[in-house]
Enzyme design. Structure first.
Site, short mmCIF file in Angstrom:
data_model
loop_
_atom_site.label_atom_id
_atom_site.label_comp_id
_atom_site.label_asym_id
_atom_site.label_seq_id
_atom_site.Cartn_x
_atom_site.Cartn_y
_atom_site.Cartn_z
N LYS A 120 6.01 -7.72 -47.76
CA LYS A 120 7.61 -7.99 -47.13
C LYS A 120 8.62 -6.75 -47.62
O LYS A 120 9.06 -6.18 -46.71
CB LYS A 120 7.60 -9.65 -47.56
CG LYS A 120 9.19 -9.07 -47.57
CD LYS A 120 9.76 -11.08 -47.96
CE LYS A 120 9.88 -10.92 -49.73
NZ LYS A 120 11.56 -9.94 -50.27
N ASN A 121 8.27 -6.49 -48.74
CA ASN A 121 9.30 -5.32 -49.18
C ASN A 121 9.09 -3.92 -48.71
O ASN A 121 9.74 -2.88 -48.95
CB ASN A 121 9.49 -5.81 -50.94
CG ASN A 121 10.19 -6.89 -51.26
OD1 ASN A 121 10.89 -7.11 -49.68
ND2 ASN A 121 9.63 -7.12 -52.30
N CYS A 130 18.05 -13.50 -52.27
CA CYS A 130 17.89 -15.06 -53.11
C CYS A 130 18.63 -14.79 -54.20
O CYS A 130 19.45 -13.28 -54.43
CB CYS A 130 15.91 -14.59 -54.13
SG CYS A 130 15.21 -14.99 -52.45
N ARG A 144 24.12 -9.24 -58.36
CA ARG A 144 22.70 -8.31 -58.14
C ARG A 144 23.31 -6.82 -57.25
O ARG A 144 23.92 -7.53 -56.30
CB ARG A 144 21.87 -8.98 -56.82
CG ARG A 144 20.52 -9.93 -57.62
CD ARG A 144 20.18 -10.73 -56.68
NE ARG A 144 18.88 -9.65 -56.09
CZ ARG A 144 18.30 -9.85 -55.73
NH1 ARG A 144 18.36 -10.71 -54.65
NH2 ARG A 144 17.05 -9.51 -55.20
N ASP A 201 8.75 -10.73 -59.42
CA ASP A 201 8.56 -12.02 -58.01
C ASP A 201 7.39 -12.70 -58.34
O ASP A 201 6.97 -13.00 -57.99
CB ASP A 201 8.45 -10.43 -56.80
CG ASP A 201 9.54 -10.40 -56.74
OD1 ASP A 201 9.09 -8.70 -56.00
OD2 ASP A 201 10.39 -9.91 -57.06
N ARG A 225 10.27 -17.14 -46.01
CA ARG A 225 11.08 -16.13 -45.64
C ARG A 225 9.90 -14.82 -45.81
O ARG A 225 10.18 -13.53 -46.04
CB ARG A 225 12.31 -15.58 -46.73
CG ARG A 225 13.38 -16.50 -46.24
CD ARG A 225 14.09 -16.07 -47.49
NE ARG A 225 14.85 -14.53 -47.38
CZ ARG A 225 16.16 -14.44 -48.43
NH1 ARG A 225 16.67 -15.21 -48.75
NH2 ARG A 225 15.74 -12.84 -48.76
C1 EPZ Z 1 13.71 -5.78 -54.67
O1 EPZ Z 1 15.26 -6.31 -54.87
C2 EPZ Z 1 13.23 -6.38 -54.22
N1 EPZ Z 1 13.57 -7.12 -52.51
C3 EPZ Z 1 12.95 -7.72 -54.80
O2 EPZ Z 1 11.99 -9.11 -54.65
C4 EPZ Z 1 12.23 -7.88 -56.67
O3 EPZ Z 1 13.16 -8.49 -57.19
C5 EPZ Z 1 13.18 -6.83 -56.49
O4 EPZ Z 1 13.14 -4.83 -55.73
C6 EPZ Z 1 12.68 -5.96 -58.05
O5 EPZ Z 1 11.30 -5.89 -58.13
C7 EPZ Z 1 13.41 -6.27 -51.54
O6 EPZ Z 1 13.01 -4.98 -51.58
C8 EPZ Z 1 14.11 -6.41 -50.28
P1 EPZ Z 1 16.74 -3.76 -57.65
P2 EPZ Z 1 16.36 -5.25 -55.19
O7 EPZ Z 1 17.33 -3.15 -57.68
O8 EPZ Z 1 16.45 -3.64 -54.45
C9 EPZ Z 1 20.07 -4.02 -60.95
C10 EPZ Z 1 11.05 -10.70 -53.90
O9 EPZ Z 1 10.95 -12.22 -54.34
N2 EPZ Z 1 21.10 -3.07 -59.76
O10 EPZ Z 1 15.29 -3.16 -58.16
O11 EPZ Z 1 17.42 -5.45 -54.82
C11 EPZ Z 1 19.95 -5.83 -60.21
O12 EPZ Z 1 20.70 -6.71 -60.70
C12 EPZ Z 1 12.85 -10.48 -53.60
O13 EPZ Z 1 11.43 -10.17 -52.79
C13 EPZ Z 1 21.72 -3.07 -60.56
O14 EPZ Z 1 22.87 -3.11 -61.47
O15 EPZ Z 1 15.54 -4.97 -56.83
C14 EPZ Z 1 18.76 -5.94 -61.27
O16 EPZ Z 1 19.42 -6.98 -62.29
C15 EPZ Z 1 13.65 -10.90 -54.65
N3 EPZ Z 1 22.58 -2.15 -59.60
C16 EPZ Z 1 18.19 -4.57 -61.41
O17 EPZ Z 1 18.88 -3.55 -61.31
C17 EPZ Z 1 21.57 -1.54 -58.25
O18 EPZ Z 1 22.86 -0.71 -57.84
C18 EPZ Z 1 16.59 -4.76 -60.40
O19 EPZ Z 1 16.96 -4.46 -59.16
C19 EPZ Z 1 20.51 -1.81 -57.63
C20 EPZ Z 1 20.22 -2.91 -58.97
#
Ligand code: EPZ
Length: 432
Positions: free
Chosen positions: A22-23, A117, A122, A309, A401
Site C-alpha cells: 500500500k505505502n 488514521c 501528524r 504499523d 483501506r
Molecule cells: C507513513 O506515514 C505511512 N503512511 C504510515 O503507515 C507509517 O506508519 C509511517 O509512514 C511510519 O512508517 C503512508 O506511507 C501513506 P512519517 P507518514 O512522516 O509518512 C513525524 C499505515 O498503517 N513527522 O514517517 O505520515 C510524524 O508526526 C500508515 O499504513 C513530523 O514531525 O509518517 C511521526 O511522528 C499509518 N513532520 C513521524 O514523523 C513531518 O513533516 C513519522 O512520520 C512528517 C512527519
C-alpha cells in the site's frame, strides 16, 4: 454500515498470497504526473486507499485503464493542475505526495492538508522544509489548503530532515527528480517503499542513488518517460498474517514476499516462541495453540527497526503472552486507541503516553468492538479469531483501506469470518 462477524478459537492452516505494498503504491501513483507518457503499474493492491488515489488522479485529467484487477495503465499527458478535490484528499493521508509530484511537473501545487488514521498530531513541516529548500514558496491557507509554487523552477539543494519521515523523504524525492542540479536528503527514512519509489522513478529515467540508506542523492534530469513497473509485496500485510498465525496457533505461509523486509517482525515472533521458516519468497510460521507465548518487550522504530504499523497486532500477541510485556510506540503520540477495545475482550493492559504494559492472560473473550484505525482494525480481527465465540467488528472501512481481499484470504486458511452489510437496517450476509 458493514461489520465483520467472526467465530474464533480455531488454529489456522494454509497459504496467503501477499498483495502489492500500500505505502509503495501511494507514492508511485502520484509519481506518474512526472512524465507525459503511459505508465503501466502492476501488482497494485485492490484497496480503498489506492482507489481513492486513482480517483484523485482521474479528477485531474489522468487517463486510467485497468488491465486486470491488479494492473493499470495511466497517462497524464492531458492532466491539468487543478486544485485537488477537498473531500477526496481529506480521506487519504498519502494525498500529500501530490504536492511533490505537481511541483515537479507544473512548478505549482494546491492540495488540501491530508487526512488519514488519527494517531495524534501528524504535521508535514519536514515536507515543507524540503520544498522550500528546493526554492518553492509554501503557505497553508485558513481553509487548510497547502499552496506551493516555484516561480523560477525547482533547484536542487541539501535537506537535513529533523525527523526520520517516510512521507517527507518520498515527497522531496518526487519534487527533486526534475529539479535543476543535485538534491541530497540527509537523515532520510529507509523503508522498503522508499526504495520502491526510487526504483520506479529511476525506471522512468530519474537519477537517484542511496535510497534505503539515510543519505539519498537525486540528480535532476530533463524529462522522464513512461515505463512498466511492478510494486513490491506489502511487508505489513505479510507481517499481519504471520502475527495472526502466531496468535491463533497453526501453520501459515505468506507467499510472494521479500523475507528481508520482514526480519524485524519475524525476529520478534521467534522471540515469542513461534517457529519461523524462511524460503526465497515465502515465510512460514508454525505454533501450537497449547503452548503459551513468551513475554517480550517491543519498541517501534523507523526501518529497519520494528515497524509502527505492526504495533497494534503485537498488542494482541502481548495480551496473550505468559507474563508482563512492555510495548513502546517510538513514532506516534497516540497509537494505543485499540487497547480499550482489547480490554473489552479481556486483555489486561495499562497505557501511559507512548508506553503500554500488558499483563498476559490465557484467553481473550468475544465481544462487540470497533476499529479505530487501519492497523488496529487488523489487530481486532486477530483478537476475534483467537477468542472462542462470536466477535463483531464495526468500522470495517478502515481495514479495507489497507488489506486486499482480507475476508477471502482469511477464509482460505480456515478462519470463520463474514462481511455483513446493513443497508436500511436489513442484515445482508456476504462472505466475499
Ligand atoms: C507513513 O506515514 C505511512 N503512511 C504510515 O503507515 C507509517 O506508519 C509511517 O509512514 C511510519 O512508517 C503512508 O506511507 C501513506 P512519517 P507518514 O512522516 O509518512 C513525524 C499505515 O498503517 N513527522 O514517517 O505520515 C510524524 O508526526 C500508515 O499504513 C513530523 O514531525 O509518517 C511521526 O511522528 C499509518 N513532520 C513521524 O514523523 C513531518 O513533516 C513519522 O512520520 C512528517 C512527519
Amino acid at each position: 454500515m458493514e461489520q465483520y462477524i467472526i467465530n474464533g478459537g480455531c488454529e489456522l492452516h494454509g497459504s496467503v498470497p501477499i498483495s502489492g505494498a500500500k505505502n509503495a503504491a501511494l507514492g508511485i501513483l502520484p509519481a506518474v504526473f512526472l512524465c507525459q507518457d503511459t505508465c503501466r503499474i502492476e501488482n497494485l493492491p485492490q484497496i480503498s486507499d489506492v482507489h481513492n488515489m486513482l480517483d484523485i488522479l482521474s479528477s485531474m485529467g489522468a487517463h486510467i485503464r485497468y488491465l486486470n484487477k491488479n494492473a493499470v495503465e495511466i497517462n497524464t499527458a492531458h492532466a491539468q493542475n487543478l486544485p485537488t478535490p477537498y473531500e477526496m484528499v481529506r480521506r487519504l493521508r498519502a494525498s500529500y505526495y501530490l504536492i511533490g509530484a505537481l511541483l515537479g511537473r507544473f512548478g505549482k501545487a494546491e492540495v488540501a492538508l491530508p487526512g488519514g488514521c488519527d494517531f495524534g498530531f501528524r504535521p508535514i513541516d519536514q515536507h515543507i522544509k524540503g520544498f522550500e529548500a528546493l526554492g518553492a514558496t509554501v503557505q497553508i491557507t485558513e481553509g487548510g489548503i497547502v499552496q506551493a509554487e516555484a516561480k523560477e523552477g525547482l533547484v536542487g539543494d541539501s535537506v537535513y530532515l529533523d525527523v526520520v519521515s517516510v512521507g517527507a523523504t518520498m515527497n522531496i524525492m518526487l519534487a527533486a527528480v526534475l529539479a535543476k542540479g543535485q538534491t541530497v536528503i540527509e537523515n532520510a527514512a529507509r523503508e522498503p517503499h522508499i526504495v520502491d519509489l526510487a526504483n520506479f522513478l529511476n525506471t522512468m529515467g530519474a537519477d537517484i542513488t542511496g535510497a534505503g540508506t539515510d543519505v539519498i542523492k537525486i540528480r535532476g534530469v530533463e524529462r522522464l518517460r513512461g515505463c512498466t513497473y511492478s510494486i513490491i509485496p506489502d511487508q505489513i500485510e505479510a507481517g499481519t498474517y504471520l502475527a495472526l498465525a502466531t496468535a491463533t496457533g497453526g501453520e501459515v505461509t505468506v507467499t510472494g514476499v521479500i523475507p528481508k523486509h520482514l526480519e524485524s517482525i519475524t525476529a520478534k515472533l521467534s522471540e515469542m516462541g513461534a517457529e519461523v521458516i524462511e524460503e526465497d519468497d515465502s515465510v512460514t510460521v508454525r505454533r501450537s495453540k497449547n503452548e503459551r507465548l513468551h513475554r517480550i518487550n517491543v519498541k517501534t522504530q523507523p526501518y529497519p527497526g520494528f515497524p509502527t504499523d505492526m504495533q497494534p497486532q503485537f498488542g494482541v500477541l502481548l495480551s496473550l503472552a505468559d507474563g508482563t510485556s512492555i510495548l513502546t510506540e517510538g513514532i506516534y503520540d497516540n497509537r494505543f486507541k485499540y487497547v480499550n477495545e482489547l480490554r473489552r475482550m479481556g486483555a489486561v493492559a495499562t497505557v501511559d503516553g507512548r508506553i503500554a504494559v500488558f499483563e498476559g492472560v490465557e484467553h481473550l473473550s468475544p465481544a462487540p468492538v470497533r476499529a479505530p484505525d487501519l492497523r488496529a482494525g487488523a489487530a481486532l480481527i486477530m483478537a476475534g479469531l483467537v477468542a472462542e465465540g462470536i466477535t463483531v467488528i464495526d468500522e470495517v472501512r478502515y481495514v479495507e483501506r489497507g488489506y486486499e481481499d482480507i475476508v477471502k484470504k482469511l477464509r482460505a486458511i480456515g478462519a470463520d469470518i463474514r462481511l455483513v452489510s446493513h443497508p436500511d437496517g436489513e442484515m445482508l450476509e456476504r462472505a466475499n
